[in-house]
Write a protein that holds these residues in place. Structure first.
Motif, PDB file in Angstrom:
ATOM      1  N   TYR A 156     -41.613 -51.990 -25.350  1.00 44.71           N
ATOM      2  CA  TYR A 156     -43.312 -51.556 -24.967  1.00 44.71           C
ATOM      3  C   TYR A 156     -43.641 -50.801 -24.293  1.00 44.71           C
ATOM      4  O   TYR A 156     -42.514 -50.339 -23.226  1.00 44.71           O
ATOM      5  CB  TYR A 156     -43.589 -53.291 -24.133  1.00 44.71           C
ATOM      6  N   SER A 157     -44.468 -50.332 -24.202  1.00 50.26           N
ATOM      7  CA  SER A 157     -44.741 -49.423 -23.162  1.00 50.26           C
ATOM      8  C   SER A 157     -46.273 -49.360 -22.699  1.00 50.26           C
ATOM      9  O   SER A 157     -47.101 -49.643 -23.002  1.00 50.26           O
ATOM     10  CB  SER A 157     -44.855 -47.438 -24.476  1.00 50.26           C
ATOM     11  N   GLY A 158     -46.170 -48.745 -21.212  1.00 48.35           N
ATOM     12  CA  GLY A 158     -46.857 -48.611 -20.748  1.00 48.35           C
ATOM     13  C   GLY A 158     -47.278 -50.242 -19.501  1.00 48.35           C
ATOM     14  O   GLY A 158     -46.458 -51.085 -19.493  1.00 48.35           O
ATOM     15  N   GLU A 159     -48.657 -50.442 -19.353  1.00 47.10           N
ATOM     16  CA  GLU A 159     -49.973 -50.535 -19.082  1.00 47.10           C
ATOM     17  C   GLU A 159     -50.314 -48.601 -18.284  1.00 47.10           C
ATOM     18  O   GLU A 159     -49.761 -49.304 -17.822  1.00 47.10           O
ATOM     19  CB  GLU A 159     -50.871 -51.772 -18.766  1.00 47.10           C
ATOM     20  N   TYR A 160     -51.008 -48.109 -19.647  1.00 48.13           N
ATOM     21  CA  TYR A 160     -51.703 -46.751 -18.824  1.00 48.13           C
ATOM     22  C   TYR A 160     -53.243 -46.725 -18.474  1.00 48.13           C
ATOM     23  O   TYR A 160     -54.129 -47.195 -19.587  1.00 48.13           O
ATOM     24  CB  TYR A 160     -51.509 -45.538 -19.830  1.00 48.13           C
ATOM     25  N   GLY A 161     -53.779 -46.235 -17.094  1.00 50.12           N
ATOM     26  CA  GLY A 161     -54.896 -46.293 -16.899  1.00 50.12           C
ATOM     27  C   GLY A 161     -55.788 -47.525 -15.628  1.00 50.12           C
ATOM     28  O   GLY A 161     -54.499 -47.532 -15.431  1.00 50.12           O
ATOM     29  N   GLY A 162     -56.680 -47.482 -16.230  1.00 52.04           N
ATOM     30  CA  GLY A 162     -57.047 -48.699 -14.357  1.00 52.04           C
ATOM     31  C   GLY A 162     -56.439 -49.992 -14.740  1.00 52.04           C
ATOM     32  O   GLY A 162     -56.002 -50.251 -16.010  1.00 52.04           O
ATOM     33  N   ARG A 163     -57.259 -50.554 -13.705  1.00 54.31           N
ATOM     34  CA  ARG A 163     -57.344 -52.188 -14.238  1.00 54.31           C
ATOM     35  C   ARG A 163     -58.028 -52.727 -13.859  1.00 54.31           C
ATOM     36  O   ARG A 163     -58.176 -54.291 -14.272  1.00 54.31           O
ATOM     37  CB  ARG A 163     -56.757 -52.885 -12.347  1.00 54.31           C
ATOM     38  N   ARG A 183     -57.366 -41.377 -16.117  1.00 51.17           N
ATOM     39  CA  ARG A 183     -57.737 -41.834 -14.422  1.00 51.17           C
ATOM     40  C   ARG A 183     -58.224 -43.152 -14.164  1.00 51.17           C
ATOM     41  O   ARG A 183     -57.228 -43.725 -14.403  1.00 51.17           O
ATOM     42  CB  ARG A 183     -59.465 -40.721 -14.171  1.00 51.17           C
ATOM     43  N   ILE A 184     -59.449 -43.306 -14.087  1.00 48.16           N
ATOM     44  CA  ILE A 184     -59.858 -45.055 -13.865  1.00 48.16           C
ATOM     45  C   ILE A 184     -60.144 -45.423 -15.327  1.00 48.16           C
ATOM     46  O   ILE A 184     -59.366 -46.035 -15.565  1.00 48.16           O
ATOM     47  CB  ILE A 184     -61.402 -44.680 -13.104  1.00 48.16           C
ATOM     48  N   TYR A 185     -60.346 -44.525 -16.380  1.00 49.81           N
ATOM     49  CA  TYR A 185     -60.776 -44.973 -17.588  1.00 49.81           C
ATOM     50  C   TYR A 185     -59.293 -44.374 -18.421  1.00 49.81           C
ATOM     51  O   TYR A 185     -59.114 -42.788 -17.702  1.00 49.81           O
ATOM     52  CB  TYR A 185     -62.219 -45.224 -18.370  1.00 49.81           C
ATOM     53  N   MET A 186     -59.307 -44.100 -19.742  1.00 45.86           N
ATOM     54  CA  MET A 186     -58.774 -43.434 -20.545  1.00 45.86           C
ATOM     55  C   MET A 186     -59.158 -42.376 -21.033  1.00 45.86           C
ATOM     56  O   MET A 186     -61.037 -42.310 -21.015  1.00 45.86           O
ATOM     57  CB  MET A 186     -58.644 -44.064 -22.300  1.00 45.86           C
ATOM     58  N   LYS A 187     -59.291 -41.296 -20.058  1.00 51.91           N
ATOM     59  CA  LYS A 187     -59.498 -40.200 -21.333  1.00 51.91           C
ATOM     60  C   LYS A 187     -59.434 -39.335 -22.392  1.00 51.91           C
ATOM     61  O   LYS A 187     -60.197 -38.788 -23.105  1.00 51.91           O
ATOM     62  CB  LYS A 187     -59.636 -38.981 -20.129  1.00 51.91           C
ATOM     63  N   ILE A 239     -67.110 -50.795 -20.341  1.00 55.67           N
ATOM     64  CA  ILE A 239     -67.626 -49.974 -21.430  1.00 55.67           C
ATOM     65  C   ILE A 239     -67.208 -48.997 -22.014  1.00 55.67           C
ATOM     66  O   ILE A 239     -67.567 -47.665 -22.428  1.00 55.67           O
ATOM     67  CB  ILE A 239     -69.084 -49.535 -20.565  1.00 55.67           C
ATOM     68  N   PHE A 240     -65.804 -48.835 -21.204  1.00 58.17           N
ATOM     69  CA  PHE A 240     -64.870 -47.441 -21.624  1.00 58.17           C
ATOM     70  C   PHE A 240     -63.439 -48.391 -22.145  1.00 58.17           C
ATOM     71  O   PHE A 240     -63.282 -49.674 -21.171  1.00 58.17           O
ATOM     72  CB  PHE A 240     -64.776 -46.700 -20.500  1.00 58.17           C
ATOM     73  N   ILE A 241     -62.574 -47.706 -22.197  1.00 60.46           N
ATOM     74  CA  ILE A 241     -61.026 -48.434 -22.259  1.00 60.46           C
ATOM     75  C   ILE A 241     -60.476 -48.076 -20.933  1.00 60.46           C
ATOM     76  O   ILE A 241     -59.937 -46.517 -21.013  1.00 60.46           O
ATOM     77  CB  ILE A 241     -60.250 -47.502 -23.474  1.00 60.46           C
ATOM     78  N   ASP A 242     -60.502 -48.904 -20.325  1.00 56.86           N
ATOM     79  CA  ASP A 242     -59.752 -49.374 -19.017  1.00 56.86           C
ATOM     80  C   ASP A 242     -58.111 -48.562 -19.048  1.00 56.86           C
ATOM     81  O   ASP A 242     -57.703 -48.037 -18.022  1.00 56.86           O
ATOM     82  CB  ASP A 242     -59.998 -50.258 -18.154  1.00 56.86           C
ATOM     83  N   SER A 243     -57.676 -49.262 -20.324  1.00 55.70           N
ATOM     84  CA  SER A 243     -56.529 -49.349 -20.565  1.00 55.70           C
ATOM     85  C   SER A 243     -55.863 -49.232 -21.522  1.00 55.70           C
ATOM     86  O   SER A 243     -56.449 -50.079 -22.193  1.00 55.70           O
ATOM     87  CB  SER A 243     -55.475 -49.992 -19.108  1.00 55.70           C
ATOM     88  N   ILE A 244     -54.610 -49.173 -21.470  1.00 57.42           N
ATOM     89  CA  ILE A 244     -53.785 -49.265 -23.164  1.00 57.42           C
ATOM     90  C   ILE A 244     -52.229 -49.613 -22.703  1.00 57.42           C
ATOM     91  O   ILE A 244     -51.533 -48.396 -22.285  1.00 57.42           O
ATOM     92  CB  ILE A 244     -54.174 -47.755 -24.302  1.00 57.42           C
ATOM     93  N   SER A 245     -51.775 -50.223 -23.838  1.00 52.96           N
ATOM     94  CA  SER A 245     -50.535 -50.595 -24.136  1.00 52.96           C
ATOM     95  C   SER A 245     -49.693 -50.381 -25.525  1.00 52.96           C
ATOM     96  O   SER A 245     -51.053 -50.364 -26.101  1.00 52.96           O
ATOM     97  CB  SER A 245     -50.306 -51.811 -23.108  1.00 52.96           C
ATOM     98  N   LEU A 246     -48.742 -50.154 -25.904  1.00 54.95           N
ATOM     99  CA  LEU A 246     -48.631 -49.841 -27.164  1.00 54.95           C
ATOM    100  C   LEU A 246     -47.131 -50.355 -27.354  1.00 54.95           C
ATOM    101  O   LEU A 246     -45.715 -50.532 -26.539  1.00 54.95           O
ATOM    102  CB  LEU A 246     -48.004 -48.322 -26.666  1.00 54.95           C
ATOM    103  N   HIS A 247     -47.252 -51.266 -28.375  1.00 58.80           N
ATOM    104  CA  HIS A 247     -46.033 -52.217 -28.845  1.00 58.80           C
ATOM    105  C   HIS A 247     -45.243 -52.073 -30.102  1.00 58.80           C
ATOM    106  O   HIS A 247     -45.793 -51.194 -31.073  1.00 58.80           O
ATOM    107  CB  HIS A 247     -47.058 -53.727 -29.053  1.00 58.80           C
ATOM    108  N   TRP A 248     -44.010 -51.496 -29.710  1.00 56.80           N
ATOM    109  CA  TRP A 248     -43.256 -51.406 -30.952  1.00 56.80           C
ATOM    110  C   TRP A 248     -42.097 -52.192 -31.456  1.00 56.80           C
ATOM    111  O   TRP A 248     -41.728 -52.721 -30.726  1.00 56.80           O
ATOM    112  CB  TRP A 248     -42.717 -49.655 -30.507  1.00 56.80           C
TER     113      TRP A 248
END
Length: 146
Positions: free
Chosen positions: A13-20, A89-93, A135-144
């Protein structure tokens, strides 16, 4: 002892990247439809605003907002995502998906805090995505996994 090694999990598992902010989402049950075969990403000048992934022949539920342009990338037969990087930043860019065939699928703006996610175990690939969205993607986690 060899039998025990053959049943060890190779998931990571990788993440969580981004805001809360935002509401949690997970594609954990979508992976039962098959491996990732296509990715749709919606983005505007500033943020990744939406995301949808095709598992086998079935699209996941769309998450995020409706602002910006949608791009759709199809993976070739035998092609899998082996690395995900991006910026937030606060959201995924920005999101960049790298495949085992050397393709780099890039979406969004090249500004913010960098991340790079790869599986911990050899011969494992991106199996599903989870995270937070509004309204945006706040954060993302990746599962391998295999």
């Amino acid at each position: 002892m060899a039998a025990a090694n053959s049943v060890q999990s190779r998931s990571s598992y990788s993440g969580e990247y981004g805001g809360r902010g935002g509401k949690q989402f997970s594609h954990s049950t979508n992976q039962l439809n098959g491996s990732i075969t296509a990715i749709r990403v919606r983005f505007n000048s500033f943020y990744i605003t939406g995301l949808q992934v095709r598992y086998g022949t079935v699209w996941s539920e769309y998450v995020g907002g409706q602002q910006g342009n949608m791009e759709e990338i199809w993976l070739e037969d035998g092609e899998s995502v082996v690395q995900v990087s991006g910026k937030y930043r606060i959201y995924m860019k920005q999101l960049i998906f790298v495949t085992n065939k050397g393709r780099k699928l890039s979406f969004g703006d090249d500004k913010g805090t960098c991340f790079t996610a790869v599986p911990l175990h050899p011969k494992t690939v991106l199996r599903f995505i989870s995270g937070r969205s509004g309204i945006f993607i706040d954060s993302i986690s990746l599962h391998w996994d295999v």
